[in-house]
Design a protein around this motif. Structure first.
Motif, PDB file in Angstrom:
ATOM      1  N   UNK A  87       0.803  -1.211   0.000  1.00  0.00           N
ATOM      2  CA  UNK A  87       0.000   0.000   0.000  1.00  0.00           C
ATOM      3  C   UNK A  87       0.844   1.274   0.000  1.00  0.00           C
ATOM      4  N   UNK A  88       1.580   1.554   1.074  1.00  0.00           N
ATOM      5  CA  UNK A  88       2.384   2.767   1.141  1.00  0.00           C
ATOM      6  C   UNK A  88       3.550   2.645   0.153  1.00  0.00           C
ATOM      7  N   UNK A  89       3.709   3.655  -0.683  1.00  0.00           N
ATOM      8  CA  UNK A  89       4.754   3.698  -1.715  1.00  0.00           C
ATOM      9  C   UNK A  89       4.582   2.627  -2.794  1.00  0.00           C
ATOM     10  N   UNK A  90       3.416   2.029  -2.870  1.00  0.00           N
ATOM     11  CA  UNK A  90       3.151   1.028  -3.905  1.00  0.00           C
ATOM     12  C   UNK A  90       2.548   1.772  -5.097  1.00  0.00           C
ATOM     13  N   UNK A  91       3.359   2.047  -6.119  1.00  0.00           N
ATOM     14  CA  UNK A  91       2.914   2.875  -7.239  1.00  0.00           C
ATOM     15  C   UNK A  91       1.829   2.217  -8.078  1.00  0.00           C
ATOM     16  N   UNK A  92       1.824   0.895  -8.143  1.00  0.00           N
ATOM     17  CA  UNK A  92       0.773   0.154  -8.835  1.00  0.00           C
ATOM     18  C   UNK A  92       0.148  -0.792  -7.809  1.00  0.00           C
ATOM     19  N   UNK A  93      -1.168  -0.708  -7.592  1.00  0.00           N
ATOM     20  CA  UNK A  93      -1.804  -1.551  -6.575  1.00  0.00           C
ATOM     21  C   UNK A  93      -2.003  -3.000  -7.029  1.00  0.00           C
ATOM     22  N   UNK A  94      -0.894  -3.635  -7.369  1.00  0.00           N
ATOM     23  CA  UNK A  94      -0.833  -5.046  -7.751  1.00  0.00           C
ATOM     24  C   UNK A  94       0.458  -5.541  -7.123  1.00  0.00           C
ATOM     25  N   UNK A  95       0.388  -6.608  -6.335  1.00  0.00           N
ATOM     26  CA  UNK A  95       1.571  -7.133  -5.679  1.00  0.00           C
ATOM     27  C   UNK A  95       2.723  -7.246  -6.667  1.00  0.00           C
ATOM     28  N   UNK A  96       3.852  -6.685  -6.296  1.00  0.00           N
ATOM     29  CA  UNK A  96       5.055  -6.829  -7.106  1.00  0.00           C
ATOM     30  C   UNK A  96       6.281  -6.754  -6.203  1.00  0.00           C
ATOM     31  N   UNK A  97       7.237  -7.605  -6.524  1.00  0.00           N
ATOM     32  CA  UNK A  97       8.505  -7.634  -5.802  1.00  0.00           C
ATOM     33  C   UNK A  97       9.572  -7.084  -6.733  1.00  0.00           C
ATOM     34  N   UNK A  98      10.309  -6.100  -6.220  1.00  0.00           N
ATOM     35  CA  UNK A  98      11.433  -5.526  -6.958  1.00  0.00           C
ATOM     36  C   UNK A  98      12.658  -6.394  -6.710  1.00  0.00           C
ATOM     37  N   UNK A  99      13.343  -6.763  -7.774  1.00  0.00           N
ATOM     38  CA  UNK A  99      14.625  -7.447  -7.663  1.00  0.00           C
ATOM     39  C   UNK A  99      15.621  -6.564  -8.417  1.00  0.00           C
ATOM     40  N   UNK A 100      16.535  -5.973  -7.662  1.00  0.00           N
ATOM     41  CA  UNK A 100      17.439  -4.964  -8.206  1.00  0.00           C
ATOM     42  C   UNK A 100      18.880  -5.458  -8.106  1.00  0.00           C
TER      43      UNK A 100
END
Length: 137
Positions: A87-100
């Motif tokens: 929710x907070x700082x989630x730019x798209x409201x669809x679960x996503x995991x960043x792998x950087x």
């Protein structure tokens, strides 16, 4: 308005897909921290990690793990940063995991917010007790 990540899953929104199976899609972030910054999403629309059904945890995070490992081999990264917002700082409201992909002296400085100490051990113990109660109750 259609969810942009659902559109990527459906193939109606272009993306540089690096992995696709019946449960997950992984694709390059359009505004990467570094080249190779990848988003891993479930193919079903879920907004947050707590919404992810238990039976999808293992297949979803297996893909996250595989993407993190691939960054070292394919991109020569020394490691990776893996994160998800709920929710907070989630730019798209669809679960996503960043792998950087990460490398020493790449310019990222740990977490992007100030870190603090607990007032004292009693405050830490009280917070831990509240979380334990929520997890067991």
């Amino acid at each position: 308005m259609e969810c942009v990540f659902c559109a990527v899953v459906a193939g109606s929104e272009e993306a540089h897909v690096v992995h696709r199976d019946e449960r997950t899609v992984a694709f390059l972030d359009r505004r990467p921290l570094f080249p190779g910054h990848t988003l891993v999403v479930p193919t079903v629309h879920l907004e947050t990690l707590p919404d992810l059904p238990v039976d999808l945890l293992e297949p979803f995070f297996t893909v996250v793990q595989r993407v993190a490992a691939a960054m070292e081999g394919a991109l020569g990264a020394a490691g990776s940063f893996v994160a998800a917002n709920n929710r907070i700082s989630q730019s798209v409201p669809h679960l996503h995991v960043h792998v950087v992909p990460r490398n020493p002296k790449d310019g990222l400085r740990g977490f992007f917010w100030p870190r603090n100490h607990y007032r004292d051990d009693a405050e830490a113990a009280e917070v831990a007790a509240r979380l334990r109660s929520a997890l067991t109750g």
